[in-house]
Motif scaffolding. Structure first.
Motif, PDB file in Angstrom:
ATOM      1  N   THR A 217       0.857  -1.182   0.000  1.00  0.00           N
ATOM      2  CA  THR A 217       0.000   0.000   0.000  1.00  0.00           C
ATOM      3  C   THR A 217       0.891   1.228   0.000  1.00  0.00           C
ATOM      4  OG1 THR A 217      -1.757  -1.128   1.223  1.00  0.00           O
ATOM      5  CG2 THR A 217      -1.772   1.281   1.248  1.00  0.00           C
ATOM      6  N   VAL A 218       0.722   2.074  -0.997  1.00  0.00           N
ATOM      7  CA  VAL A 218       1.469   3.325  -1.083  1.00  0.00           C
ATOM      8  C   VAL A 218       0.508   4.457  -0.729  1.00  0.00           C
ATOM      9  CG1 VAL A 218       2.739   4.907  -2.582  1.00  0.00           C
ATOM     10  CG2 VAL A 218       3.048   2.422  -2.822  1.00  0.00           C
ATOM     11  N   PRO A 224      -4.548   6.109  -0.270  1.00  0.00           N
ATOM     12  CA  PRO A 224      -3.840   4.837  -0.453  1.00  0.00           C
ATOM     13  C   PRO A 224      -4.124   4.190  -1.807  1.00  0.00           C
ATOM     14  CG  PRO A 224      -5.723   4.547   0.994  1.00  0.00           C
ATOM     15  CD  PRO A 224      -5.626   6.016   0.737  1.00  0.00           C
ATOM     16  N   VAL A 225      -3.092   3.566  -2.350  1.00  0.00           N
ATOM     17  CA  VAL A 225      -3.194   2.829  -3.608  1.00  0.00           C
ATOM     18  C   VAL A 225      -2.491   1.487  -3.421  1.00  0.00           C
ATOM     19  CG1 VAL A 225      -2.670   2.801  -6.079  1.00  0.00           C
ATOM     20  CG2 VAL A 225      -3.146   4.983  -4.928  1.00  0.00           C
ATOM     21  N   ALA A 226      -3.123   0.413  -3.851  1.00  0.00           N
ATOM     22  CA  ALA A 226      -2.509  -0.912  -3.789  1.00  0.00           C
ATOM     23  C   ALA A 226      -1.623  -1.106  -5.015  1.00  0.00           C
ATOM     24  CB  ALA A 226      -3.584  -1.991  -3.739  1.00  0.00           C
ATOM     25  N   PHE A 227      -0.346  -1.354  -4.777  1.00  0.00           N
ATOM     26  CA  PHE A 227       0.602  -1.606  -5.859  1.00  0.00           C
ATOM     27  C   PHE A 227       0.997  -3.076  -5.862  1.00  0.00           C
ATOM     28  CE2 PHE A 227       1.010   2.917  -6.155  1.00  0.00           C
ATOM     29  CZ  PHE A 227       1.480   3.154  -7.443  1.00  0.00           C
ATOM     30  N   TYR A 228       0.919  -3.682  -7.031  1.00  0.00           N
ATOM     31  CA  TYR A 228       1.378  -5.048  -7.218  1.00  0.00           C
ATOM     32  C   TYR A 228       2.563  -5.033  -8.182  1.00  0.00           C
ATOM     33  CZ  TYR A 228      -2.674  -7.029  -4.843  1.00  0.00           C
ATOM     34  OH  TYR A 228      -3.601  -7.382  -3.891  1.00  0.00           O
ATOM     35  N   VAL A 229       3.568  -5.822  -7.856  1.00  0.00           N
ATOM     36  CA  VAL A 229       4.725  -5.997  -8.736  1.00  0.00           C
ATOM     37  C   VAL A 229       4.834  -7.485  -9.038  1.00  0.00           C
ATOM     38  CG1 VAL A 229       7.189  -5.628  -9.067  1.00  0.00           C
ATOM     39  CG2 VAL A 229       5.891  -4.072  -7.601  1.00  0.00           C
ATOM     40  N   ALA A 230       4.991  -7.829 -10.294  1.00  0.00           N
ATOM     41  CA  ALA A 230       5.039  -9.246 -10.656  1.00  0.00           C
ATOM     42  C   ALA A 230       6.002  -9.488 -11.810  1.00  0.00           C
ATOM     43  CB  ALA A 230       3.647  -9.748 -11.036  1.00  0.00           C
ATOM     44  N   ALA A 254      -3.094 -17.089 -10.640  1.00  0.00           N
ATOM     45  CA  ALA A 254      -2.910 -16.824  -9.210  1.00  0.00           C
ATOM     46  C   ALA A 254      -2.789 -15.329  -8.947  1.00  0.00           C
ATOM     47  CB  ALA A 254      -1.676 -17.557  -8.695  1.00  0.00           C
ATOM     48  N   LEU A 255      -2.082 -14.623  -9.821  1.00  0.00           N
ATOM     49  CA  LEU A 255      -1.948 -13.173  -9.672  1.00  0.00           C
ATOM     50  C   LEU A 255      -3.307 -12.500  -9.836  1.00  0.00           C
ATOM     51  CD1 LEU A 255      -0.195 -10.610  -9.408  1.00  0.00           C
ATOM     52  CD2 LEU A 255       0.155 -10.713 -11.897  1.00  0.00           C
ATOM     53  N   GLY A 256      -4.083 -12.949 -10.818  1.00  0.00           N
ATOM     54  CA  GLY A 256      -5.409 -12.389 -11.028  1.00  0.00           C
ATOM     55  C   GLY A 256      -6.309 -12.576  -9.819  1.00  0.00           C
ATOM     56  N   GLU A 257      -6.207 -13.723  -9.165  1.00  0.00           N
ATOM     57  CA  GLU A 257      -7.010 -13.975  -7.968  1.00  0.00           C
ATOM     58  C   GLU A 257      -6.604 -13.038  -6.831  1.00  0.00           C
ATOM     59  OE1 GLU A 257      -6.512 -18.083  -7.090  1.00  0.00           O
ATOM     60  OE2 GLU A 257      -7.531 -18.772  -8.915  1.00  0.00           O
ATOM     61  N   ALA A 258      -5.300 -12.823  -6.675  1.00  0.00           N
ATOM     62  CA  ALA A 258      -4.822 -11.931  -5.611  1.00  0.00           C
ATOM     63  C   ALA A 258      -5.315 -10.510  -5.835  1.00  0.00           C
ATOM     64  CB  ALA A 258      -3.299 -11.968  -5.551  1.00  0.00           C
ATOM     65  N   ILE A 259      -5.277 -10.046  -7.078  1.00  0.00           N
ATOM     66  CA  ILE A 259      -5.737  -8.689  -7.394  1.00  0.00           C
ATOM     67  C   ILE A 259      -7.243  -8.574  -7.189  1.00  0.00           C
ATOM     68  CG2 ILE A 259      -5.982  -7.004  -9.268  1.00  0.00           C
ATOM     69  CD1 ILE A 259      -3.297  -8.045 -10.361  1.00  0.00           C
ATOM     70  N   ALA A 260      -7.978  -9.616  -7.563  1.00  0.00           N
ATOM     71  CA  ALA A 260      -9.437  -9.605  -7.388  1.00  0.00           C
ATOM     72  C   ALA A 260      -9.819  -9.544  -5.911  1.00  0.00           C
ATOM     73  CB  ALA A 260     -10.048 -10.832  -8.047  1.00  0.00           C
ATOM     74  N   ASP A 261      -8.988 -10.124  -5.051  1.00  0.00           N
ATOM     75  CA  ASP A 261      -9.275 -10.138  -3.616  1.00  0.00           C
ATOM     76  C   ASP A 261      -8.792  -8.881  -2.902  1.00  0.00           C
ATOM     77  OD1 ASP A 261     -10.419 -12.630  -3.864  1.00  0.00           O
ATOM     78  OD2 ASP A 261      -8.594 -13.721  -3.334  1.00  0.00           O
ATOM     79  N   GLU A 262      -8.120  -7.985  -3.627  1.00  0.00           N
ATOM     80  CA  GLU A 262      -7.583  -6.767  -3.020  1.00  0.00           C
ATOM     81  C   GLU A 262      -8.718  -5.867  -2.530  1.00  0.00           C
ATOM     82  OE1 GLU A 262      -5.725  -3.870  -1.455  1.00  0.00           O
ATOM     83  OE2 GLU A 262      -4.476  -5.474  -2.311  1.00  0.00           O
ATOM     84  N   PRO A 263      -8.692  -5.474  -1.228  1.00  0.00           N
ATOM     85  CA  PRO A 263      -9.781  -4.637  -0.703  1.00  0.00           C
ATOM     86  C   PRO A 263      -9.738  -3.179  -1.155  1.00  0.00           C
ATOM     87  CG  PRO A 263      -8.146  -5.083   1.005  1.00  0.00           C
ATOM     88  CD  PRO A 263      -7.770  -5.927  -0.172  1.00  0.00           C
ATOM     89  N   LEU A 264      -8.545  -2.655  -1.463  1.00  0.00           N
ATOM     90  CA  LEU A 264      -8.463  -1.267  -1.922  1.00  0.00           C
ATOM     91  C   LEU A 264      -9.014  -1.152  -3.345  1.00  0.00           C
ATOM     92  CD1 LEU A 264      -4.947  -0.109  -0.618  1.00  0.00           C
ATOM     93  CD2 LEU A 264      -7.200   0.356   0.363  1.00  0.00           C
ATOM     94  N   LYS A 265      -9.731  -0.064  -3.602  1.00  0.00           N
ATOM     95  CA  LYS A 265     -10.355   0.117  -4.908  1.00  0.00           C
ATOM     96  C   LYS A 265      -9.354   0.548  -5.976  1.00  0.00           C
ATOM     97  CE  LYS A 265     -15.002   1.170  -3.196  1.00  0.00           C
ATOM     98  NZ  LYS A 265     -16.118   2.154  -3.188  1.00  0.00           N
ATOM     99  N   ARG A 266      -8.339   1.313  -5.572  1.00  0.00           N
ATOM    100  CA  ARG A 266      -7.351   1.790  -6.536  1.00  0.00           C
ATOM    101  C   ARG A 266      -6.165   0.834  -6.554  1.00  0.00           C
ATOM    102  NH1 ARG A 266      -7.182   8.197  -5.064  1.00  0.00           N
ATOM    103  NH2 ARG A 266      -6.657   7.315  -3.035  1.00  0.00           N
ATOM    104  N   VAL A 318      -4.010  -0.785 -14.565  1.00  0.00           N
ATOM    105  CA  VAL A 318      -4.660  -0.075 -13.465  1.00  0.00           C
ATOM    106  C   VAL A 318      -6.128  -0.480 -13.348  1.00  0.00           C
ATOM    107  CG1 VAL A 318      -3.111   1.914 -13.662  1.00  0.00           C
ATOM    108  CG2 VAL A 318      -5.263   1.899 -14.940  1.00  0.00           C
ATOM    109  N   GLN A 319      -6.638  -0.278 -12.132  1.00  0.00           N
ATOM    110  CA  GLN A 319      -8.076  -0.427 -11.862  1.00  0.00           C
ATOM    111  C   GLN A 319      -8.447   0.642 -10.842  1.00  0.00           C
ATOM    112  OE1 GLN A 319      -9.403  -3.878  -9.599  1.00  0.00           O
ATOM    113  NE2 GLN A 319     -11.210  -4.052 -10.884  1.00  0.00           N
ATOM    114  N   GLY A 320      -9.550   1.362 -11.101  1.00  0.00           N
ATOM    115  CA  GLY A 320      -9.946   2.452 -10.223  1.00  0.00           C
ATOM    116  C   GLY A 320      -9.050   3.662 -10.335  1.00  0.00           C
ATOM    117  N   VAL A 321      -8.238   3.692 -11.374  1.00  0.00           N
ATOM    118  CA  VAL A 321      -7.276   4.764 -11.628  1.00  0.00           C
ATOM    119  C   VAL A 321      -7.382   5.124 -13.107  1.00  0.00           C
ATOM    120  CG1 VAL A 321      -4.816   5.342 -11.731  1.00  0.00           C
ATOM    121  CG2 VAL A 321      -5.701   4.033  -9.795  1.00  0.00           C
TER     122      VAL A 321
END
Length: 349
Positions: A217-218, A224-230, A254-266, A318-321
């Motif tokens: 979370t940045v 706050p924005v959720a950042f994923y690095v893969a 697996a990455l798609g599932e993690a992003i889908a479960d992310e509670p932050l909207k951005r 991006v999503q929500g951005v």
């Protein structure tokens, strides 16, 4: 005498533009004269016409090309834009064959290609935005990690993701980026550097057995924005097995599932996905996020290989951005080009 001189000058050919126009019309008439009255123009070039129609079908139905044999469908989708290079070749063959049938047939893949990729030919780059992000696969064999780090920092990015970090190179990147980025975290072979505070940093399990993905979370000035690095597993093209990407596909899901479960909207995803936006095997990610290049870039934004970029496998999504602009950065010591984007986090207006 003046009148005679004038007549003589006119008879010698007149003005340059008029002569060039007459020459062009003469060449055109000579070319068309071979077509006029030729009843075979509709019977010649059947093979060229058939290839043109087949090319159009491949582009239209690329999602139906099976992956069961050597992942042929994903291989086709990875380099799908390059199929357009066959269209000028078919056009030349149609003209050489003097085939009206082939010429008409060549229009079909032309329209299909423009429908698929014509939007990428326009410049959709905007102005403004409140956050600049960048991502770079720095290459484990990079002989100048310090220079690569400085080049990426020079982009002015507020948040930078690096992939393919080695244990020996990490201290070099940390030292080179320390003056620009106050916060950072390295998880396995990926890392995130930020000018803003980072929290809730953790590795993301993409079913590899070792760490090649992370989230953080940045806390930006806009919230706050959720950042994923893969860095998804590499794919290989083998004579005996074709385009092998089973592990990459599993990790993408697996990455798609993690992003889908992310509670932050951005959410912002940065990384080397070893696949393009056209590759159906990345649907777990691409179905829920937007590519900044597709939404706000100019051109295809190819990033690999750096010596002659042929595909965009390094992605900013991006999503929500709201994407504002997207571009590739100059080459570094890596075999990938860095990519960057500017986004607007405040989407309420």
């Amino acid at each position: 005498m003046a009148q005679q001189a004038y007549v003589t000058e006119t008879d010698n050919g007149g003005s340059g533009p008029e002569r060039r126009g007459d020459r062009f019309r003469s060449l055109l008439n000579r070319f068309l004269s071979g077509w006029r009255g030729d009843r075979r123009i509709w019977r010649r070039g059947i093979v060229v016409a058939a290839v043109a129609v087949l090319l159009a079908l491949v582009m239209v139905l690329h999602a139906r090309i099976p992956n069961r044999v050597g992942n042929l469908g994903s291989l086709t989708e990875t380099f799908l834009p390059w199929l357009g290079l066959l269209i000028p070749l078919l056009l030349v063959l149609a003209l050489v064959r003097r085939s009206a049938t082939a010429l008409i047939a060549v229009l079909i893949p032309s329209f299909v290609w423009l429908n698929l990729f014509g939007g990428l030919l326009t410049d959709k780059t905007g102005t403004g935005g409140d956050l600049t992000v960048a991502t770079h696969n720095v290459n484990a064999d990079n002989t100048d990690p310090s220079g690569t780090a400085r080049d990426v920092a020079a982009s002015g990015a507020d948040v930078v993701a690096l992939e393919e970090l080695t244990a020996t190179a990490v201290p070099v990147y940390e030292k080179a980026l320390a003056s620009t980025y106050k916060y950072h975290s390295v998880q396995g072979t990926v890392g995130l550097w930020s000018k803003y505070k980072m929290s809730d940093v953790r590795a993301v399990d993409i079913k590899l057995g070792w760490t090649r993905a992370m989230r953080a979370t940045v806390t930006t000035p806009e919230g706050p924005v959720a950042f994923y690095v893969a860095h998804l597993p590499s794919v290989r093209v083998k004579l005996e097995a074709g385009f092998t990407a089973r592990q990459r596909d599993k990790s993408a899901d697996a990455l798609g599932e993690a992003i889908a479960d992310e509670p932050l909207k951005r959410k912002v995803l940065l990384g080397d996905l070893n696949g393009t936006m056209n590759d159906r095997s990345l649907n777990g990610v691409t179905s829920q996020m937007r590519s900044t290049q597709g939404a706000a870039g100019s051109g295809f934004g190819f990033s690999w290989p750096a010596s002659f970029p042929m595909a965009r496998i390094d992605q900013i999504m991006v999503q929500g951005v709201e994407p504002v602009s997207s571009w590739t950065l100059p080459a570094t010591g890596s075999d990938h080009l860095p990519v960057a984007a500017r986004v607007n986090l405040d989407t309420t207006s």
